[in-house]
Design a protein around this motif. Structure first.
Motif, PDB file in Angstrom:
ATOM      1  N   GLY A 212       0.845  -1.186   0.000  1.00 54.97           N
ATOM      2  CA  GLY A 212       0.000   0.000   0.000  1.00 54.97           C
ATOM      3  C   GLY A 212       0.880   1.235   0.000  1.00 54.97           C
ATOM      4  O   GLY A 212       1.530   1.553  -0.997  1.00 54.97           O
ATOM      5  N   PRO A 213       0.954   1.967   1.128  1.00 59.57           N
ATOM      6  CA  PRO A 213       1.852   3.119   1.214  1.00 59.57           C
ATOM      7  C   PRO A 213       3.308   2.654   1.110  1.00 59.57           C
ATOM      8  O   PRO A 213       3.596   1.480   1.348  1.00 59.57           O
ATOM      9  N   ASN A 214       4.203   3.593   0.760  1.00 64.78           N
ATOM     10  CA  ASN A 214       5.598   3.179   0.579  1.00 64.78           C
ATOM     11  C   ASN A 214       6.387   3.099   1.874  1.00 64.78           C
ATOM     12  O   ASN A 214       7.583   2.815   1.867  1.00 64.78           O
ATOM     13  N   ALA A 225      -7.927   6.586   5.694  1.00 61.87           N
ATOM     14  CA  ALA A 225      -7.787   7.319   4.429  1.00 61.87           C
ATOM     15  C   ALA A 225      -6.845   6.655   3.432  1.00 61.87           C
ATOM     16  O   ALA A 225      -6.721   7.112   2.302  1.00 61.87           O
ATOM     17  N   VAL A 226      -6.179   5.590   3.855  1.00 63.92           N
ATOM     18  CA  VAL A 226      -5.223   4.951   2.951  1.00 63.92           C
ATOM     19  C   VAL A 226      -5.520   3.453   2.869  1.00 63.92           C
ATOM     20  O   VAL A 226      -6.090   2.883   3.784  1.00 63.92           O
ATOM     21  N   PRO A 227      -5.141   2.817   1.750  1.00 66.49           N
ATOM     22  CA  PRO A 227      -5.333   1.369   1.645  1.00 66.49           C
ATOM     23  C   PRO A 227      -4.394   0.638   2.603  1.00 66.49           C
ATOM     24  O   PRO A 227      -3.180   0.786   2.505  1.00 66.49           O
ATOM     25  N   ALA A 355      -6.679  -7.491  -7.637  1.00 67.33           N
ATOM     26  CA  ALA A 355      -6.055  -6.471  -6.781  1.00 67.33           C
ATOM     27  C   ALA A 355      -6.671  -5.103  -7.058  1.00 67.33           C
ATOM     28  O   ALA A 355      -6.848  -4.730  -8.219  1.00 67.33           O
ATOM     29  N   PRO A 356      -7.029  -4.347  -6.012  1.00 62.82           N
ATOM     30  CA  PRO A 356      -7.519  -2.984  -6.263  1.00 62.82           C
ATOM     31  C   PRO A 356      -6.404  -2.124  -6.883  1.00 62.82           C
ATOM     32  O   PRO A 356      -5.219  -2.432  -6.741  1.00 62.82           O
ATOM     33  N   GLU A 357      -6.830  -1.048  -7.546  1.00 62.70           N
ATOM     34  CA  GLU A 357      -5.847  -0.238  -8.281  1.00 62.70           C
ATOM     35  C   GLU A 357      -4.868   0.502  -7.387  1.00 62.70           C
ATOM     36  O   GLU A 357      -3.790   0.899  -7.836  1.00 62.70           O
ATOM     37  N   ASN A 358      -5.243   0.719  -6.132  1.00 58.33           N
ATOM     38  CA  ASN A 358      -4.365   1.546  -5.289  1.00 58.33           C
ATOM     39  C   ASN A 358      -3.286   0.764  -4.539  1.00 58.33           C
ATOM     40  O   ASN A 358      -2.643   1.296  -3.643  1.00 58.33           O
TER      41      ASN A 358
ATOM     42  N   LYS B 278      -0.864  11.976  -1.434  1.00 54.50           N
ATOM     43  CA  LYS B 278      -0.603  10.665  -2.034  1.00 54.50           C
ATOM     44  C   LYS B 278       0.883  10.492  -2.321  1.00 54.50           C
ATOM     45  O   LYS B 278       1.471   9.452  -2.051  1.00 54.50           O
ATOM     46  N   LYS B 279       1.480  11.562  -2.873  1.00 51.02           N
ATOM     47  CA  LYS B 279       2.889  11.476  -3.260  1.00 51.02           C
ATOM     48  C   LYS B 279       3.779  11.224  -2.040  1.00 51.02           C
ATOM     49  O   LYS B 279       4.734  10.452  -2.101  1.00 51.02           O
ATOM     50  N   SER B 280       3.428  11.884  -0.917  1.00 55.13           N
ATOM     51  CA  SER B 280       4.286  11.802   0.263  1.00 55.13           C
ATOM     52  C   SER B 280       4.385  10.381   0.814  1.00 55.13           C
ATOM     53  O   SER B 280       5.333  10.044   1.505  1.00 55.13           O
ATOM     54  N   ILE B 281       3.391   9.550   0.508  1.00 55.31           N
ATOM     55  CA  ILE B 281       3.474   8.171   1.006  1.00 55.31           C
ATOM     56  C   ILE B 281       3.400   7.157  -0.137  1.00 55.31           C
ATOM     57  O   ILE B 281       3.124   5.975   0.071  1.00 55.31           O
TER      58      ILE B 281
END
Lengths: 459, 459
Positions: A212-214, A225-227, A355-358, B278-281
């Motif tokens: 998900g997030p990096n 708010a995030v996957p 898989a979802p796109e996000n 979005k970019k930040s994570i």
């Protein structure tokens, strides 16, 4: 035959003591930390082969763990039996669930093993079972009754997909030439109802990763708010099997063998005690593919299981994190005529599709193996059946197993020989689990069956 | 005030060096292995309080980690500010994702911190932030400008739910008597747009366990016929949130504050750059509850996140096991007027309700915390707002945070005083994540804001 059986009776206690030496070596192939133990175990196996009377014993190097080879060629005109086995074992974790340390073998009686069973990792899978072959061979050698040629190949990577064995067999086609392959790495239905395994499931094993997030995030500041990759992986896993127990992967059942109603009816005569099955593993209820019995679900039908899952904080206490990644290990058991390449490809395509796109997903194939079938009217099956009938003094039935021995398909392709799956453990022996064990009665019946198989097959 | 600010300017480099000493102590409260470091950290904090000029400094024992207390009482007729903070930190794993070891602080410039930021576990959460208070106090003491009484309570269990603090506060009600509580454990919207946090989410944190068979099973022999606890846990997790992002737990939204359209419009003026978010994570897309913006989803709406999941084989290589059990850590962020007890109970009831009959489930509550609100027209808020406006030279806005500081509700209940959440970090400072950091500019602006708050609040 009488002399051979007498030798076995007289030496049975020594056989067990020697087996303990093998069981004390933690030859875990999945974890590089045990590499030295794996080598030590291979050397020990070679020693036992030599002292049993085998010639040309050697550790054949591979890019992974060595393969132990040995042979006794008595005449070009006699048939040759190739004994295949593996000296590596599954990891022993979770260690805390073992009653005693997994590599300190001991004997204890159980309800199913009133004569006692040997408890240790590898006791049934597969050290105890291949040791029967070395000891039966020793008995035939010491009593001058070996009726044919014999070759041994005992590998050290079976529990991690036999990665080196395929290449080794192809490169040593002539050396391994044989008339049948004899393998004791399966179980019988029960000590009262001995069986010869005539079918095995194949395997496709993959590891998946969902990102998900990096980076790991604080679940307070970002939660909602995030996957969350754990949620998404959970949802994707949930989607792989529908509420009728069908695997949803596109085309998954395309090549599945359509077993006849007659064969299914015959098969279901064997396992007739679902309550006992549930009780033996503490289950409140079974589940599985609609329209099939438990026995069918574990033998003639393909399956999908998550074998491991992890992600986020898994230590003590609480950590409020949204992890960047979540992972799972997923394996599928295959039946004739599915192939691991086909199924791995179909899995990957489907997993990416759902898989979802996000999120980003990654599928890494681990290893695979082909399913296998031995006809119940073949010479190989009949030789095994008769040998076991004589040793156990009981009727022996054919049996399809849910497990996988991927190498059987390769042996057939490269060596042109059928594998005989003459195992002696019970399916309740907890192989791959804490407190793995192998019955002393089964160990002895195995050693007594093997010379009879050699005799039957050489006729 | 001028002399105080001058003292701060002259000593700012020493302040950073001293903070490094604190950051080098791995005071991880979630893992008992760090117990000695936690104690060492508490002693270090006490030393700093003493040398800054505090009286009656002591380590107050609890059944868990000690609470550091200190005070400076100058007059019964003046108001008292209680500074609350925590010296414990989150676990640093996954260690391999840190650019440098987490407990070896260093300074590096970043895009958002052009003057440099201090990188270390705890730099922003919360060591760097409470150290501002000790140094601001020192500056007021050294320049004879402390305008009111001050008390410090710095605990060592915030990251594991402040388990001992509640009892301590109740038992020491008189000792802790105060007119407001000042806390720097939140963040500002940005260095250009400073904010005072007026709302916090509450927390309910649970651990769940799903048990299928009573032991690990071989997935070949049993696969397809037994409930796999990883599948079932995955399915249950998938069921907790529907496809509109709503949490499905019965009654979950019953007590949720209905925020007015006006307040929502005002709130959404602040965060106006979803692409930057979005970019930040590294996200391809956000997700969350339908009908709400990202800012709302992370502040005025309750959420549910799996913070950790594990089960089966998670080591190197492949193991074909169906595990007996699978586990997850799940937390819910609460908003006014939900309560952790209510939500934990509703979660447990629902989780048991959706469990299939053939597994056993267990829900263990970890810890909880109440949500919090500080009215934007209160004396406490205005004193903080003005102090920060002066220090930053910018307008300061109220802000609702998605994080939790469960103790704020307890302070209000027991001490009858409001908490002022005057934090100085950025939400991109990676608290709870690898490479946590805290801007030098923010550290300085914090130390400059604190004496101003004392002055404003004492008027």
């Amino acid at each position: 035959m009488e002399k051979t059986l007498e030798f076995i009776q007289q030496n049975r206690e020594r056989f067990v003591e020697e087996l303990f030496e093998l069981l004390r070596i933690p030859s875990v192939s999945a974890d590089p930390a045990y590499r030295n133990d794996v080598i030590a175990c291979a050397e020990k196996v070679a020693d036992f082969l030599r002292s049993a009377g085998a010639d040309a014993v050697e550790l054949c190097s591979t890019s992974g763990n060595p393969i132990v080879y040995g042979e006794k060629i008595i005449s070009d005109t006699l048939p040759t039996v190739l004994v295949y086995a593996h000296y590596d074992v599954q990891p022993a974790d979770p260690l805390e669930l073992w009653s005693e340390p997994p590599f300190e073998p001991y004997i204890k009686k159980t309800d199913l093993h009133p004569d006692g069973a040997i408890f240790a990792r590898g006791s049934a899978d597969d050290k105890g079972q291949f040791f029967m072959h070395i000891k039966a061979f020793e008995a035939m050698m010491k009593t001058d009754s070996l009726p044919c040629n014999v070759k041994f190949i005992i590998e050290g990577e079976e529990e991690v997909g036999s990665v080196s064995l395929g290449g080794f067999v192809k490169e040593n086609k002539k050396k391994l030439q044989c008339d049948c392959i004899l393998i004791s790495d399966t179980h019988i239905y029960s000590s009262e109802q001995p069986t010869v395994t005539t079918g095995l499931r194949g395997l496709s094993y993959v590891e998946v990763e969902v990102e998900g997030p990096n980076r790991d995030l604080h679940s307070g500041l970002y939660g909602g708010a995030v996957p969350n990759p754990i949620h998404i992986l959970s949802r994707m896993i949930a989607q792989l099997i529908d509420d009728k127990g069908h695997i949803t992967i596109d085309g998954f059942y395309d090549n599945v063998e359509n077993v006849s109603g007659e064969e299914r009816a015959e098969m279901n005569r064997l396992k007739d005690n679902p309550e006992e099955f549930k009780k033996s593993i503490g289950l409140r209820g079974v589940e599985g593919e609609e329209g099939y019995t438990t026995l069918e679900r574990t033998s003639i039908r393909p399956t999908l299981d998550v074998n491991g899952i992890w992600g986020g904080y898994t230590g003590e206490g609480a950590k409020t994190v949204i992890p960047s990644k979540a992972y799972a290990k997923i394996s599928m058991r295959l039946v004739p005529y599915q192939t691991p390449d086909e199924i791995t490809e179909k899995f990957s395509a489907y997993f990416e599709k759902i898989a979802p796109e996000n999120v980003k997903v990654k599928v890494t194939p681990h290893h695979g193996g082909m399913p296998y079938l031995l006809p119940a009217d073949s010479k190989e099956f009949l030789a095994a059946k008769d040998a076991m009938s004589q040793a156990f003094g009981k009727e022996v039935l054919p049996y399809r197993s849910g497990g996988s021995i991927p190498i059987t398909a390769l042996f057939e392709e490269v060596l042109g020989a059928k594998s005989v799956l003459m195992g002696f453990g019970l399916d309740s022996d907890a192989i791959h689990s804490p407190d793995e064990h192998f019955g002393l009665y089964n160990f002895l019946k195995g050693i007594e069956s093997i010379p009879r198989f050699f005799e039957n097959f050489s006729k």
